[in-house]
Design a protein around this motif. Sequence first.
Motif, PDB file in Angstrom:
ATOM      1  N   THR A 183       0.767  -1.256   0.072  1.00  0.00           N
ATOM      2  CA  THR A 183      -0.018   0.080   0.114  1.00  0.00           C
ATOM      3  C   THR A 183       0.863   1.297   0.106  1.00  0.00           C
ATOM      4  O   THR A 183       2.112   1.028   0.347  1.00  0.00           O
ATOM      5  CB  THR A 183      -0.870  -0.119   1.311  1.00  0.00           C
ATOM      6  N   VAL A 184       0.318   2.265  -0.304  1.00  0.00           N
ATOM      7  CA  VAL A 184       1.060   3.823  -0.340  1.00  0.00           C
ATOM      8  C   VAL A 184       1.485   3.836   1.236  1.00  0.00           C
ATOM      9  O   VAL A 184       2.722   4.367   1.300  1.00  0.00           O
ATOM     10  CB  VAL A 184       0.197   4.800  -0.924  1.00  0.00           C
ATOM     11  N   SER A 185       0.842   3.431   2.224  1.00  0.00           N
ATOM     12  CA  SER A 185       1.493   3.891   3.451  1.00  0.00           C
ATOM     13  C   SER A 185       2.335   2.867   3.679  1.00  0.00           C
ATOM     14  O   SER A 185       3.336   3.154   4.474  1.00  0.00           O
ATOM     15  CB  SER A 185      -0.084   3.740   4.325  1.00  0.00           C
ATOM     16  N   GLU A 186       2.273   1.634   3.358  1.00  0.00           N
ATOM     17  CA  GLU A 186       3.566   0.738   3.557  1.00  0.00           C
ATOM     18  C   GLU A 186       4.604   1.196   2.907  1.00  0.00           C
ATOM     19  O   GLU A 186       5.813   1.280   3.219  1.00  0.00           O
ATOM     20  CB  GLU A 186       3.210  -0.572   2.978  1.00  0.00           C
ATOM     21  N   ILE A 187       4.618   1.719   1.613  1.00  0.00           N
ATOM     22  CA  ILE A 187       5.848   2.315   1.051  1.00  0.00           C
ATOM     23  C   ILE A 187       6.237   3.489   1.856  1.00  0.00           C
ATOM     24  O   ILE A 187       7.473   3.546   1.971  1.00  0.00           O
ATOM     25  CB  ILE A 187       5.359   2.653  -0.501  1.00  0.00           C
ATOM     26  N   ASP A 188       5.412   4.378   2.149  1.00  0.00           N
ATOM     27  CA  ASP A 188       5.793   5.524   2.884  1.00  0.00           C
ATOM     28  C   ASP A 188       6.764   4.741   3.984  1.00  0.00           C
ATOM     29  O   ASP A 188       7.782   5.718   4.465  1.00  0.00           O
ATOM     30  CB  ASP A 188       4.785   6.560   3.265  1.00  0.00           C
ATOM     31  N   GLY A 189       6.003   4.060   4.791  1.00  0.00           N
ATOM     32  CA  GLY A 189       6.672   3.247   6.172  1.00  0.00           C
ATOM     33  C   GLY A 189       8.160   2.988   5.790  1.00  0.00           C
ATOM     34  O   GLY A 189       8.903   3.048   6.412  1.00  0.00           O
ATOM     35  N   LEU A 190       8.475   2.089   4.533  1.00  0.00           N
ATOM     36  CA  LEU A 190       9.560   1.735   4.313  1.00  0.00           C
ATOM     37  C   LEU A 190      10.678   2.490   3.964  1.00  0.00           C
ATOM     38  O   LEU A 190      11.794   2.550   4.299  1.00  0.00           O
ATOM     39  CB  LEU A 190       9.551   0.573   3.037  1.00  0.00           C
TER      40      LEU A 190
END
Length: 305
Positions: free
Chosen positions: A11-18
Amino acid sequence: MRHLIDITDLTVSEIDGLLEVADDIQKRPDAYFGLCRQKKLATLFFEPSTRTRLSFEAAMLELGGQVLGFASADSSSAAKGESVTDTVRTVGCYADIIAMRHPKEGAPMAAARKSFVPVINAGDGGHNHPTQTLTDLLTIRLEKGRLESLTVGLCGDLKFGRTVHSLLTALSRYAGVSFVLISPHELQVPDPIKRALTEKGVPYREVETMEDVLPELDILYMTRVQKERFFNEADYVRLKDSYILTPEKLTLARPDMAIMHPLPRVNEISHRVDDDPRACYFKQVRNGKFVRMALILKLLEVKGP
Ligand code: CP
């Protein structure tokens, strides 16, 4: 168990977290050393690589883990006819996570379906390259301070360039991004990717001349014409030098335009551009290790420091 086959697996939020974790690793690498002690990464590369394979291996070593694998199909039992699914089932007995590159589109996905351990697509034919995209996104965020509201030019072999396909998909999920697709007619972005941009209402236009659009770009993402994907040598020779970025052409660009390239380069960026402060391609190489460290931690479900 999670795999990373396509950038939309995150998800976009997972990408941002990574990207946050990768940024933190870059700032305090010592805090992460040892988090993957007793874990092993296997790199299964059925196609050549310098950056992706070595950055995955460096990433696991910097997390305190170990690495094994092969750098070409010739040195594995693939040369005797073994399938990728049997290969990953075998390697899953020896390693905790697998990074796989393969010349056939979809091979890592087929492998993931049968694997006992997480599989990461490290590039499949002319299809996708999601971990290069994580590298590119981290670089853009560090250079521009944002992933939204950017005008991004992608130039060169947009048909076979797997890094372009994954990057278009990823950036199209951020608000206010528009694309200028610069390529010869024969090397345009494949129709399904353009249809997806249209369906999402993401603005893009296709042009054949780089100089006309350089002044409007926040980012210029250059790519190599992918010799290994051509059926016909004459077509490759005709198209290979379609675009060559030089310091003279860069006088047309904004003073803060980021110049990116997934590398390897052949002729498409003159070596005279390397000392331009806008050149980011070796920063991408460096960032690749940090995002791959963050990704290994996520897929192995290892808690951060
Ligand atoms: N960018 C990239 O995938 O480089 P390698 O082919 O050297 O891994």
